[in-house]
Design a protein around this motif. Structure first.
Motif, PDB file in Angstrom:
ATOM      1  N   GLU A  78      45.672  96.183 -34.362  1.00 50.42           N
ATOM      2  CA  GLU A  78      46.635  96.656 -33.357  1.00 50.42           C
ATOM      3  C   GLU A  78      45.933  97.355 -32.201  1.00 50.42           C
ATOM      4  O   GLU A  78      46.282  97.145 -31.041  1.00 50.42           O
ATOM      5  N   ARG A  81      44.174  94.746 -30.079  1.00 47.62           N
ATOM      6  CA  ARG A  81      45.141  94.006 -29.275  1.00 47.62           C
ATOM      7  C   ARG A  81      45.637  94.852 -28.105  1.00 47.62           C
ATOM      8  O   ARG A  81      45.690  94.396 -26.969  1.00 47.62           O
ATOM      9  N   ALA A  82      45.941  96.115 -28.373  1.00 48.10           N
ATOM     10  CA  ALA A  82      46.429  96.998 -27.307  1.00 48.10           C
ATOM     11  C   ALA A  82      45.358  97.222 -26.249  1.00 48.10           C
ATOM     12  O   ALA A  82      45.660  97.248 -25.049  1.00 48.10           O
ATOM     13  N   GLU A  83      44.110  97.371 -26.679  1.00 48.26           N
ATOM     14  CA  GLU A  83      43.029  97.552 -25.717  1.00 48.26           C
ATOM     15  C   GLU A  83      42.828  96.303 -24.872  1.00 48.26           C
ATOM     16  O   GLU A  83      42.561  96.393 -23.674  1.00 48.26           O
ATOM     17  N   GLU A  85      45.217  94.107 -24.156  1.00 47.33           N
ATOM     18  CA  GLU A  85      46.370  94.072 -23.252  1.00 47.33           C
ATOM     19  C   GLU A  85      46.172  95.017 -22.075  1.00 47.33           C
ATOM     20  O   GLU A  85      46.467  94.670 -20.935  1.00 47.33           O
ATOM     21  N   LEU A  86      45.656  96.196 -22.364  1.00 48.08           N
ATOM     22  CA  LEU A  86      45.414  97.172 -21.303  1.00 48.08           C
ATOM     23  C   LEU A  86      44.337  96.678 -20.336  1.00 48.08           C
ATOM     24  O   LEU A  86      44.484  96.802 -19.116  1.00 48.08           O
ATOM     25  N   GLU A 110      54.558  99.608 -18.103  1.00 50.70           N
ATOM     26  CA  GLU A 110      53.913  98.713 -19.070  1.00 50.70           C
ATOM     27  C   GLU A 110      52.562  99.277 -19.504  1.00 50.70           C
ATOM     28  O   GLU A 110      52.220  99.274 -20.687  1.00 50.70           O
ATOM     29  N   ARG A 111      51.775  99.770 -18.541  1.00 55.52           N
ATOM     30  CA  ARG A 111      50.469 100.348 -18.855  1.00 55.52           C
ATOM     31  C   ARG A 111      50.635 101.576 -19.758  1.00 55.52           C
ATOM     32  O   ARG A 111      49.949 101.716 -20.767  1.00 55.52           O
ATOM     33  N   HIS A 113      53.052 102.261 -21.733  1.00 59.13           N
ATOM     34  CA  HIS A 113      53.526 101.800 -23.043  1.00 59.13           C
ATOM     35  C   HIS A 113      52.346 101.308 -23.886  1.00 59.13           C
ATOM     36  O   HIS A 113      52.248 101.649 -25.075  1.00 59.13           O
ATOM     37  N   GLU A 114      51.454 100.522 -23.310  1.00 58.88           N
ATOM     38  CA  GLU A 114      50.286 100.025 -24.043  1.00 58.88           C
ATOM     39  C   GLU A 114      49.379 101.179 -24.466  1.00 58.88           C
ATOM     40  O   GLU A 114      48.846 101.182 -25.570  1.00 58.88           O
ATOM     41  N   ALA A 118      48.490 102.170 -28.377  1.00 60.04           N
ATOM     42  CA  ALA A 118      47.107 102.293 -28.849  1.00 60.04           C
ATOM     43  C   ALA A 118      46.859 103.681 -29.430  1.00 60.04           C
ATOM     44  O   ALA A 118      46.230 103.811 -30.489  1.00 60.04           O
TER      45      ALA A 118
END
Length: 174
Positions: A78, A81-83, A85-86, A110-111, A113-114, A118
């Protein structure tokens, strides 16, 4: 992510796992190799339980250890994945020219939220690693506040618990 902790029914299915063992990549505490039977037996004798509870069995300890290691792997995925996405978000929004305020606000939301996802995964990862360390050290299930047993039932539902119900209730009231 919501998963339930191992129950008595799943304990026998988890015999291949153990609460102690080797190290994982990136210096994590999770183990991929099972502990020796002697080590598991030592833990079953050393872990405190409430007076009205049966001692931990080796199957229960293996199930808890397996669950904690699987959670560590899940949180690591997780976070990764979050990193990603960021990083993708930062790359795609580096221009920012010609955006209206609504677009800029949506991208900021959005940023944020990510980043929050994380950070939450990192916190859960630390809690899970700590629980696994305590399991290996033979201090699993001891309330960090009063030193009494947390309770086997509570730990089977929430394996990362660090406080007994009495201390947790007091903490939540304040």
């Amino acid at each position: 992510m919501t998963q339930t902790a191992p129950s008595k029914k799943t304990a026998s299915a988890a015999k291949a796992a153990a609460p102690a063992g080797g190290s994982r990549s990136r210096g994590r505490v999770g183990a991929s190799q099972p502990a020796s039977e002697a080590e598991v037996e030592r833990l079953t004798q050393s872990l405190k339980v409430k007076e009205d509870e049966a001692p931990w069995t080796s199957e229960e300890l293996r199930a808890v250890g397996k669950y904690l290691r699987e959670e560590i792997e899940s949180y690591e995925r997780e976070i990764e994945r979050a990193e990603e996405e960021l990083a993708n978000f930062i790359r795609s929004s580096s221009d920012g020219g010609g955006e209206d305020q609504a677009d800029a606000g949506a991208k900021t939301f959005e940023r944020d939220h990510e980043i929050a996802l994380a950070n939450n995964s990192r916190d859960m990862l630390r809690q899970t690693e700590r629980a696994l360390e305590q399991l290996r050290a033979g201090t699993y299930g001891i309330c960090e506040n009063c030193g009494n047993p947390i309770g086997k039932g509570r730990l089977q539902v929430f394996p990362r618990a660090t406080l007994c119900m009495t201390c947790k209730t007091k903490q939540e009231r304040h």
